[in-house]
Scaffold this motif. Structure first.
Motif, PDB file in Angstrom:
ATOM      1  N   PRO A 115       0.794  -1.223   0.000  1.00 34.01           N
ATOM      2  CA  PRO A 115       0.000   0.000   0.000  1.00 34.01           C
ATOM      3  C   PRO A 115       0.827   1.274   0.000  1.00 34.01           C
ATOM      4  O   PRO A 115       0.282   2.360  -0.236  1.00 34.01           O
ATOM      5  CB  PRO A 115      -0.816  -0.123   1.300  1.00 34.01           C
ATOM      6  CG  PRO A 115       0.014  -1.004   2.180  1.00 34.01           C
ATOM      7  CD  PRO A 115       0.659  -1.981   1.258  1.00 34.01           C
ATOM      8  N   SER A 116       2.128   1.158   0.237  1.00 30.09           N
ATOM      9  CA  SER A 116       2.962   2.356   0.227  1.00 30.09           C
ATOM     10  C   SER A 116       3.334   2.796  -1.186  1.00 30.09           C
ATOM     11  O   SER A 116       3.887   3.871  -1.377  1.00 30.09           O
ATOM     12  CB  SER A 116       4.241   2.124   1.045  1.00 30.09           C
ATOM     13  OG  SER A 116       5.134   1.253   0.361  1.00 30.09           O
ATOM     14  N   LYS A 117       3.030   1.971  -2.185  1.00 33.96           N
ATOM     15  CA  LYS A 117       3.294   2.300  -3.585  1.00 33.96           C
ATOM     16  C   LYS A 117       2.004   2.718  -4.277  1.00 33.96           C
ATOM     17  O   LYS A 117       0.923   2.209  -3.961  1.00 33.96           O
ATOM     18  CB  LYS A 117       3.919   1.097  -4.316  1.00 33.96           C
ATOM     19  CG  LYS A 117       5.187   0.559  -3.659  1.00 33.96           C
ATOM     20  CD  LYS A 117       6.264   1.614  -3.557  1.00 33.96           C
ATOM     21  CE  LYS A 117       7.503   1.067  -2.874  1.00 33.96           C
ATOM     22  NZ  LYS A 117       8.547   2.105  -2.706  1.00 33.96           N
ATOM     23  N   SER A 118       2.115   3.620  -5.223  1.00 37.12           N
ATOM     24  CA  SER A 118       0.909   4.134  -5.892  1.00 37.12           C
ATOM     25  C   SER A 118       0.162   3.038  -6.641  1.00 37.12           C
ATOM     26  O   SER A 118      -1.057   3.101  -6.802  1.00 37.12           O
ATOM     27  CB  SER A 118       1.290   5.261  -6.858  1.00 37.12           C
ATOM     28  OG  SER A 118       2.203   4.798  -7.847  1.00 37.12           O
ATOM     29  N   SER A 119       0.867   2.030  -7.100  1.00 37.49           N
ATOM     30  CA  SER A 119       0.227   0.922  -7.815  1.00 37.49           C
ATOM     31  C   SER A 119      -0.440  -0.061  -6.877  1.00 37.49           C
ATOM     32  O   SER A 119      -1.284  -0.857  -7.281  1.00 37.49           O
ATOM     33  CB  SER A 119       1.265   0.170  -8.650  1.00 37.49           C
ATOM     34  OG  SER A 119       2.187  -0.495  -7.791  1.00 37.49           O
ATOM     35  N   GLY A 120      -0.028  -0.031  -5.598  1.00 36.88           N
ATOM     36  CA  GLY A 120      -0.522  -1.007  -4.637  1.00 36.88           C
ATOM     37  C   GLY A 120       0.282  -2.285  -4.597  1.00 36.88           C
ATOM     38  O   GLY A 120      -0.062  -3.212  -3.863  1.00 36.88           O
ATOM     39  N   TYR A 121       1.391  -2.339  -5.368  1.00 34.45           N
ATOM     40  CA  TYR A 121       2.201  -3.548  -5.456  1.00 34.45           C
ATOM     41  C   TYR A 121       3.678  -3.203  -5.542  1.00 34.45           C
ATOM     42  O   TYR A 121       4.049  -2.093  -5.940  1.00 34.45           O
ATOM     43  CB  TYR A 121       1.816  -4.390  -6.686  1.00 34.45           C
ATOM     44  CG  TYR A 121       0.378  -4.797  -6.695  1.00 34.45           C
ATOM     45  CD1 TYR A 121      -0.583  -4.014  -7.358  1.00 34.45           C
ATOM     46  CD2 TYR A 121      -0.054  -5.938  -6.029  1.00 34.45           C
ATOM     47  CE1 TYR A 121      -1.926  -4.380  -7.355  1.00 34.45           C
ATOM     48  CE2 TYR A 121      -1.387  -6.310  -6.026  1.00 34.45           C
ATOM     49  CZ  TYR A 121      -2.323  -5.523  -6.679  1.00 34.45           C
ATOM     50  OH  TYR A 121      -3.643  -5.873  -6.663  1.00 34.45           O
ATOM     51  N   SER A 122       4.509  -4.167  -5.197  1.00 33.24           N
ATOM     52  CA  SER A 122       5.954  -4.038  -5.385  1.00 33.24           C
ATOM     53  C   SER A 122       6.535  -5.410  -5.618  1.00 33.24           C
ATOM     54  O   SER A 122       5.871  -6.434  -5.407  1.00 33.24           O
ATOM     55  CB  SER A 122       6.624  -3.379  -4.170  1.00 33.24           C
ATOM     56  OG  SER A 122       6.463  -4.171  -3.015  1.00 33.24           O
ATOM     57  N   GLU A 123       7.772  -5.451  -6.063  1.00 32.06           N
ATOM     58  CA  GLU A 123       8.471  -6.706  -6.321  1.00 32.06           C
ATOM     59  C   GLU A 123       9.824  -6.653  -5.651  1.00 32.06           C
ATOM     60  O   GLU A 123      10.505  -5.623  -5.684  1.00 32.06           O
ATOM     61  CB  GLU A 123       8.652  -6.939  -7.818  1.00 32.06           C
ATOM     62  CG  GLU A 123       9.361  -8.241  -8.155  1.00 32.06           C
ATOM     63  CD  GLU A 123       9.551  -8.436  -9.656  1.00 32.06           C
ATOM     64  OE1 GLU A 123       9.747  -7.414 -10.344  1.00 32.06           O
ATOM     65  OE2 GLU A 123       9.492  -9.571 -10.132  1.00 32.06           O
ATOM     66  N   GLY A 124      10.219  -7.742  -5.033  1.00 30.56           N
ATOM     67  CA  GLY A 124      11.511  -7.777  -4.373  1.00 30.56           C
ATOM     68  C   GLY A 124      11.969  -9.192  -4.124  1.00 30.56           C
ATOM     69  O   GLY A 124      11.284 -10.157  -4.477  1.00 30.56           O
ATOM     70  N   SER A 125      13.125  -9.319  -3.508  1.00 23.54           N
ATOM     71  CA  SER A 125      13.696 -10.628  -3.221  1.00 23.54           C
ATOM     72  C   SER A 125      14.170 -10.666  -1.776  1.00 23.54           C
ATOM     73  O   SER A 125      14.664  -9.668  -1.255  1.00 23.54           O
ATOM     74  CB  SER A 125      14.880 -10.916  -4.146  1.00 23.54           C
ATOM     75  OG  SER A 125      14.489 -10.933  -5.500  1.00 23.54           O
ATOM     76  N   GLY A 126      14.028 -11.817  -1.135  1.00 18.36           N
ATOM     77  CA  GLY A 126      14.540 -11.940   0.220  1.00 18.36           C
ATOM     78  C   GLY A 126      13.943 -13.087   0.998  1.00 18.36           C
ATOM     79  O   GLY A 126      12.972 -13.714   0.584  1.00 18.36           O
ATOM     80  N   VAL A 127      14.540 -13.336   2.151  1.00 22.44           N
ATOM     81  CA  VAL A 127      14.064 -14.426   2.993  1.00 22.44           C
ATOM     82  C   VAL A 127      12.734 -14.090   3.654  1.00 22.44           C
ATOM     83  O   VAL A 127      12.031 -14.987   4.133  1.00 22.44           O
ATOM     84  CB  VAL A 127      15.115 -14.806   4.064  1.00 22.44           C
ATOM     85  CG1 VAL A 127      16.390 -15.304   3.412  1.00 22.44           C
ATOM     86  CG2 VAL A 127      15.401 -13.644   5.001  1.00 22.44           C
ATOM     87  N   SER A 128      12.362 -12.818   3.704  1.00 26.72           N
ATOM     88  CA  SER A 128      11.050 -12.445   4.242  1.00 26.72           C
ATOM     89  C   SER A 128       9.942 -13.129   3.454  1.00 26.72           C
ATOM     90  O   SER A 128       9.006 -13.706   4.020  1.00 26.72           O
ATOM     91  CB  SER A 128      10.853 -10.930   4.186  1.00 26.72           C
ATOM     92  OG  SER A 128      11.613 -10.267   5.154  1.00 26.72           O
TER      93      SER A 128
END
Length: 451
Positions: free
Chosen positions: A243-256
């Motif tokens: 929700p912090s992005k205007s699109s409502g989505y993001s992409e990333g990598s990690g153990v989370s």
């Protein structure tokens, strides 16, 4: 004291960036769905034929969860903010907690829910616990959140962060022990530094410590390794709600992200097998995991642990329940810090267990020697029989053969020891960018070793 969290990536790429959107102000929902490579690799639809996580509450101890996101409407319970706010945990200015919740319980939106993020356990419920902010995660805050989650009935607890102060004896460690004593599965990531050491709280006894794999199904380059890794799960280039992005989505990598997929898998198992203890749920996840064709000599491996999760196999294989405490070491007043060391009540392949057996055998022989040669022979017979029997199957052994499909490979027949060195993909799909024969992940040392 503020602590550093394990973020999903060192540089989250918003889907509004030039890489993914060049001509539209907002992200295409269909494009969001298409970017979720994990859906095809794990074969979500096949998994859902066995379980969708219904009736299970997963606590996401994080930065909060935005319950107004279209992919999470109706999924988010009223939780609690332990950092000072009074919004029931259902607000997330950072976006990280919402992302983890969407990986676990996202249901998409639009016609037939064909758009947006789809989680692995879409009928589970999310209990949002705010245990920190973007820059700070205080031990006492998230520890109180874990206890609250347990008291509210959460049976799976997702901890996608690190806290170097969560050592044995800390408030965080005590809270996790409390969760384990109340039959909750606790899952946390190994760390995003690419170092040969696990972060806390993943390093604590009994915690399911998760490393990340990328789209090629190899260990993600920045995933921490070392003694104590339990399972590996998808964590490379993961699309999630934000929700912090205007699109409502993001992409990333990690153990989370990988941690969230394991939490979702635990929710699936808990929904189908409500009579299993938390330890027995972990046992099913471990027994059904796969090494693919990685050149792994023994399990648990320092990078993959007992293998990559196979949710459908975890739901359908014939696996004995095993001891109630499960295969992982349990917390105690004088506990060690290794989460992946197996308990003495299972037939784990861990060296720690073997050394313990050898030590106790040596003590028995010393006493027997004093008593006389006849007693020595009797003790030896007992010890040999005990070693041969070995229990009801420990981590790494097969317990049955699941139906073979488009997801992960089938296990060996019942009673046959799973060998981690498989010669082929065994039915696991070759994903774009993945060679039929995986490169040996041990040809080089893990990146940033010692840092």
């Amino acid at each position: 004291m503020g602590v550093k969290r394990v973020w999903s990536t060192t540089a989250v790429v918003a889907l509004t960036g030039a890489l993914l959107l060049t001509s539209a102000p907002t992200a295409s929902a269909d494009y969001i769905r298409d970017r979720q490579w994990v859906i095809d690799v794990i074969d979500f639809k096949k998994v859902w034929s066995a379980s969708q996580g219904q009736g299970v509450t997963v606590a996401v101890v994080d930065t909060g969860v935005d319950d107004s996101h279209p992919d999470l409407t109706g999924q988010v319970l009223k939780g609690k903010d332990f950092t000072g706010s009074d919004e029931g945990g259902r607000n997330d200015p950072v976006g990280h907690g919402t992302g983890m919740a969407s990986i676990i319980a996202g249901h998409g939106h639009g016609t037939n829910n064909s758009a947006g993020v789809m989680g692995l356990a879409p009928k589970s419920k999310i209990l949002p616990i705010v245990g920190g902010t973007k820059d700070e995660f205080e031990n006492q805050d998230w520890a109180a959140g874990v206890r609250y989650a347990v008291d509210q009935g959460a049976s799976v607890i997702n901890l996608s962060f690190s806290d170097p102060t969560a050592v044995p004896g800390s408030e965080g460690a005590k809270a996790i022990a409390y969760a384990q004593q109340h039959d909750a599965v606790v899952v946390s990531g190994t760390g995003n530094d690419g170092s040969v050491d696990l972060e806390y709280p993943a390093k604590l006894p009994g915690v399911v410590a998760v490393s990340a794999i990328d789209e090629s199904l190899n260990i993600w380059e920045n995933s921490n390794s070392g003694k104590g890794v339990t399972l590996a799960a998808p964590g490379g280039n993961i699309v999630r709600a934000n929700p912090s992005k205007s699109s409502g989505y993001s992409e990333g990598s990690g153990v989370s992200d990988a941690t969230a997929y394991v939490s979702a898998s635990a929710a699936l198992v808990r929904a189908k097998y409500p009579d299993l203890t938390a330890g027995q749920v972990i046992n099913r996840l471990i027994k059904s995991a796969t090494m693919l064709d990685q050149d792994v000599k023994k399990t648990p491996d320092d990078e993959y642990g007992y293998g990559i999760i196979r949710p459908y196999a975890a739901l359908t294989m014939e696996i004995p329940k095993g001891p109630k405490q499960g295969p992982l070491a349990q917390a105690s007043p004088s506990t060690s810090t290794n989460s992946g060391a197996a308990s003495g009540d299972s037939d784990s392949t861990s060296q720690a267990a073997k050394k313990k057996k050898k030590s106790s055998s040596g003590s028995v022989l010393l006493i027997a020697g004093i008593a006389g040669a006849v007693v020595v022979i009797g003790i030896l017979v007992v010890v040999l029989r005990s070693r041969r029997n070995g229990g009801s199957g420990g981590p790494g052994s097969g317990g049955g053969t699941p139906p073979h499909g488009a997801g992960y490979p089938s296990q060996p027949p019942a009673g046959q020891q799973q060998h981690p060195n498989t010669a082929s993909n065994q039915g696991y799909p070759t994903y774009p960018g993945q060679s039929p024969q995986h490169p040996n992940p041990y040809a080089q040392q893990p990146p940033h070793q010692g840092q």
